[in-house]
Design an enzyme around this catalytic site. Structure first.
Site, short mmCIF file in Angstrom:
data_model
loop_
_atom_site.label_atom_id
_atom_site.label_comp_id
_atom_site.label_asym_id
_atom_site.label_seq_id
_atom_site.Cartn_x
_atom_site.Cartn_y
_atom_site.Cartn_z
CG HIS A 99 -0.33 -0.06 2.53
ND1 HIS A 99 0.22 -1.23 3.03
CD2 HIS A 99 -0.13 0.87 3.49
CE1 HIS A 99 0.70 -1.01 4.25
NE2 HIS A 99 0.52 0.27 4.54
CG HIS A 101 0.66 5.33 4.42
ND1 HIS A 101 -0.33 5.31 5.36
CD2 HIS A 101 1.36 4.18 4.58
CE1 HIS A 101 -0.24 4.20 6.08
NE2 HIS A 101 0.78 3.50 5.62
#
Length: 134
Positions: A99, A101
């Protein structure tokens, strides 16, 4: 992966505040944000980290990060932006699903950046890295 919380979020099995979705990614607001507008780019397929992810998909993730950072900056009027992508426990990764951010930054807000003690590059490090990557 059946027990991966980010797989469930990315694939709509758990309700989220979704900012963007296509066939490969979902961009959601972080449940525990660092700042207003902090969100996550999640691939719908499971990859534990950047090392497992195909290069073309990794490239599309970062193109999406650029696009979303621009949209968030325009919408929120933030003054700066962090893109953070951790790989491995020692690098701060706590959820083992790739992922990115996206963290808007505001004047007068808390400044969180990756910090390290800056020292001159040791010759032996330089020589070793250059030799191993040549």
């Amino acid at each position: 992966m059946a027990d991966c919380i980010f797989c469930m979020l990315a694939n709509g099995e758990i309700p989220t505040a979704t900012l963007y979705e296509d066939g490969e990614f979902r961009v959601i607001m972080d449940a525990n944000p660092a700042t207003k507008g902090h969100c996550l780019i999640l691939p719908k397929a499971h990859y534990a980290n950047i090392y497992e992810m195909p290069e073309d998909l990794t490239g599309r993730a970062f193109v999406l990060a650029k696009r979303m950072a621009g949209r968030l900056t325009e919408a929120l009027g933030c003054d700066g932006f962090n893109l953070v992508q951790n790989n491995g426990e020692e690098a701060g990764q706590t959820v083992f699903h790739f992922h990115i951010h996206l963290i808007p930054r505001y004047k007068g807000g808390e400044r969180i950046v990756a910090n390290w003690t800056q020292t001159p590059l040791p010759e032996e490090w330089k020589d070793e890295v250059l030799a191993k990557l040549s």
